[in-house]
Write a protein that holds these residues in place. Structure first.
Motif, PDB file in Angstrom:
ATOM      1  N   ALA A 178      11.862   0.012   4.840  1.00 16.53           N
ATOM      2  CA  ALA A 178      10.795  -0.957   5.074  1.00 16.53           C
ATOM      3  C   ALA A 178      11.122  -1.749   6.330  1.00 16.53           C
ATOM      4  N   GLY A 179      10.325  -1.554   7.370  1.00 13.75           N
ATOM      5  CA  GLY A 179      10.558  -2.259   8.619  1.00 13.75           C
ATOM      6  C   GLY A 179      10.286  -1.367   9.809  1.00 13.75           C
ATOM      7  N   ARG A 180      10.301  -1.962  10.972  1.00 13.61           N
ATOM      8  CA  ARG A 180      10.132  -1.223  12.219  1.00 13.61           C
ATOM      9  C   ARG A 180      11.277  -1.582  13.161  1.00 13.61           C
ATOM     10  N   GLY A 181      11.377  -0.857  14.248  1.00 11.42           N
ATOM     11  CA  GLY A 181      12.421  -1.159  15.204  1.00 11.42           C
ATOM     12  C   GLY A 181      12.534  -0.089  16.263  1.00 11.42           C
ATOM     13  N   ASP A 236      15.238  12.781   2.060  1.00 10.54           N
ATOM     14  CA  ASP A 236      13.979  12.321   1.464  1.00 10.54           C
ATOM     15  C   ASP A 236      13.814  10.851   1.818  1.00 10.54           C
ATOM     16  N   VAL A 237      13.169  10.604   2.945  1.00 12.95           N
ATOM     17  CA  VAL A 237      13.022   9.236   3.452  1.00 12.95           C
ATOM     18  C   VAL A 237      11.542   8.896   3.548  1.00 12.95           C
ATOM     19  N   ARG A 238      11.187   7.766   3.015  1.00 16.67           N
ATOM     20  CA  ARG A 238       9.823   7.257   3.088  1.00 16.67           C
ATOM     21  C   ARG A 238       9.829   6.063   4.049  1.00 16.67           C
ATOM     22  N   PHE A 239       9.075   6.174   5.140  1.00 13.49           N
ATOM     23  CA  PHE A 239       8.995   5.101   6.130  1.00 13.49           C
ATOM     24  C   PHE A 239       7.763   4.247   5.829  1.00 13.49           C
ATOM     25  N   LEU A 240       7.976   3.002   5.429  1.00 17.61           N
ATOM     26  CA  LEU A 240       6.852   2.126   5.092  1.00 17.61           C
ATOM     27  C   LEU A 240       6.313   1.354   6.285  1.00 17.61           C
ATOM     28  N   VAL A 288       6.343  -4.469   6.440  1.00 19.24           N
ATOM     29  CA  VAL A 288       5.878  -4.879   5.111  1.00 19.24           C
ATOM     30  C   VAL A 288       5.622  -6.385   5.144  1.00 19.24           C
ATOM     31  N   ASP A 289       4.411  -6.784   4.832  1.00 23.19           N
ATOM     32  CA  ASP A 289       4.076  -8.205   4.817  1.00 23.19           C
ATOM     33  C   ASP A 289       4.864  -8.947   3.748  1.00 23.19           C
ATOM     34  N   LYS A 290       5.003 -10.237   3.978  1.00 20.84           N
ATOM     35  CA  LYS A 290       5.738 -11.084   3.038  1.00 20.84           C
ATOM     36  C   LYS A 290       5.199 -10.953   1.619  1.00 20.84           C
ATOM     37  N   ALA A 291       3.880 -10.882   1.488  1.00 16.63           N
ATOM     38  CA  ALA A 291       3.268 -10.812   0.159  1.00 16.63           C
ATOM     39  C   ALA A 291       3.570  -9.493  -0.547  1.00 16.63           C
ATOM     40  N   ASP A 292       3.819  -8.434   0.235  1.00 19.38           N
ATOM     41  CA  ASP A 292       4.042  -7.111  -0.351  1.00 19.38           C
ATOM     42  C   ASP A 292       5.515  -6.789  -0.560  1.00 19.38           C
ATOM     43  N   LEU A 293       6.397  -7.572   0.051  1.00 20.08           N
ATOM     44  CA  LEU A 293       7.829  -7.276  -0.038  1.00 20.08           C
ATOM     45  C   LEU A 293       8.370  -7.297  -1.463  1.00 20.08           C
ATOM     46  N   PRO A 294       8.005  -8.275  -2.313  1.00 12.40           N
ATOM     47  CA  PRO A 294       8.560  -8.281  -3.674  1.00 12.40           C
ATOM     48  C   PRO A 294       8.345  -6.963  -4.422  1.00 12.40           C
ATOM     49  N   ALA A 295       7.170  -6.374  -4.306  1.00 15.42           N
ATOM     50  CA  ALA A 295       6.896  -5.124  -5.020  1.00 15.42           C
ATOM     51  C   ALA A 295       7.803  -4.002  -4.531  1.00 15.42           C
ATOM     52  N   VAL A 296       8.093  -3.973  -3.225  1.00 17.09           N
ATOM     53  CA  VAL A 296       8.967  -2.941  -2.675  1.00 17.09           C
ATOM     54  C   VAL A 296      10.377  -3.084  -3.247  1.00 17.09           C
TER      55      VAL A 296
END
Length: 415
Positions: free
Chosen positions: A269-272, A288-292, A295-303
């Motif tokens: 989760a993140g960019r760079g 097996d990598v999932r690039f999200l 991730v917004d602050k509101a969506d981070l807890p679910a991740v």
């Protein structure tokens, strides 16, 4: 509390939006003090991404090193990196309009410049600077070179930043930062102006003391997390999660390779700057990598709450990564690299595990071990981390520590 007696915090940072970890802390700290009745007055650089504020007329002009400026603008920007007269003049006007009780600065290198610190000192304003990195000792922030610890600049040998081209491999940029560092030391723009330095990790505090800074100038103020945003009771997931910048210094490539070796699923989760290369590495090693992406602050807890464990694989001198505290707030254990400030935040076999930084095989072994642990064991580790956060790393605890510090610096004169 009336306007005449209201405490006022002058809050200083290069950027006035959530650009990175330092900015997140700066903005959250502003909200914490507004919540208890303080008048918080921000001071930052003009930027198109800034949040709305009534004080932007006082902000100095933007400097962005990636922009294609003309020669004249580049020369002016170089001068402002070292000592910004514009920042100093603008801040003087702001102080005249809104005299602060105390000032608290975060990142101001290169953009606002420490010229503002000398002004605060001249005006007799108690000033705290949160130390987000090792810049006070190392012009390149990290005290590392070519992936190894580096003390070439220790003892004032700052010319080494140019000799080794430590800033983006560029001699002009490294030379500019060398000049900046020498001027700041000669003028005492940090040593003689800041009342106290707030340091999130004991590693950074002790390292700077070892490099010659007086211990009594530092106060250990750990970072915090708003634990109320997270639900720690979600079922343990199957994927390992990394949240942060996709940058080689963060050890993300080693994590991708370890995930492939351990045959464990990974979510990033993140960019760079290294995202494209990491995608290529993941394909090459069959991970097996999932690039999200971001991730917004509101969506981070679910991740985080959907993770099996959160990994902090850094290969640089991290201060006190917020991702570790966020993982605990979400009720998840942490697999962390044994480097810099991370070991302070991971209790072996209680809240997670440590591995030698950069050791792909050791990280793969840790991933495999956590994959095989019963969900109940991982939930127990996560619960221990959550309890630690609730005891030592809450927003209220952080604010209380700063209020105690501010009272000390103002002689107990807070309203």
């Amino acid at each position: 509390m009336t306007a005449a007696t209201q405490n006022r915090l002058l809050s200083i940072n290069n950027y006035f939006y959530a650009r990175g970890g330092a900015e997140v802390l700066f903005l959250e700290q502003n909200r914490l003090f507004e919540a208890v009745g303080w008048d918080v007055v921000p001071f930052a650089m003009k930027h198109p991404n800034n949040l709305p504020t009534a004080y932007d007329e006082y902000f100095p002009d933007e400097i962005e090193f990636g922009n294609d400026y003309g020669l004249g603008r580049k020369i002016l920007s170089a001068q402002r990196v070292i000592y910004s007269r514009q920042s100093r003049a603008k801040l003087g006007r702001l102080i005249d309009a809104k005299p602060p009780t105390v000032a608290h600065a975060h990142n101001l290198y290169h953009h606002l410049s420490p010229s503002v610190l000398s002004l605060l000192n001249e005006r007799g304003i108690p000033t705290v600077l949160t130390v987000h990195d090792l810049k006070l000792g190392c012009p390149a922030y990290t005290m590392m070179r070519d992936g190894r610890p580096c003390d070439s600049c220790k003892g004032g040998r700052l010319y080494n930043v140019a000799v080794h081209r430590c800033i983006k491999g560029s001699l002009p940029l490294s030379g500019l930062i060398m000049v900046e560092s020498y001027v700041h030391r000669w003028l005492g723009l940090y040593a003689d102006t800041v009342t106290r330095f707030a340091v999130p990790s004991r590693f950074v505090l002790e390292t700077l003391v070892e490099w010659g800074w007086p211990r009594d100038r530092f106060v250990h103020v750990p970072n915090f997390v708003d634990e109320k945003r997270f639900s720690p009771d979600d079922p343990i997931g199957s994927r390992f999660v990394y949240c942060g910048r996709l940058d080689n210094l963060k050890g993300v490539e080693s994590l991708v390779r370890a995930a492939a070796l351990a045959r464990q699923p990974l979510t990033l989760a993140g960019r760079g700057p290294d995202e494209a290369r990491l995608r290529a590495v993941a394909d090459a090693v069959g991970a097996d990598v999932r690039f999200l992406g971001h991730v917004d602050k509101a969506d981070l807890p679910a991740v985080l709450q959907g993770a099996r464990a959160v990994v902090a694989p850094s290969e640089c001198n991290e201060n006190a990564p917020l991702a570790v505290l966020e993982a605990y707030a979400a009720g998840r254990p942490v697999i962390g690299a044994a480097i810099a400030g991370i070991p302070e935040l991971v209790r072996e076999d209680e809240t997670g595990a440590l591995f030698p930084s950069g050791d792909v095989e050791a990280l793969a072994e840790a991933l495999g071990r956590f994959a095989a642990l019963p969900d109940a064991r991982l939930a127990a580790m996560g619960a221990a981390g959550r309890a630690w956060v609730e005891r030592d790393f809450t927003a209220a605890t952080y604010r209380g520590r700063l209020l105690d510090l501010y009272r000390t610096l103002t002689g107990g004169r807070l309203q």
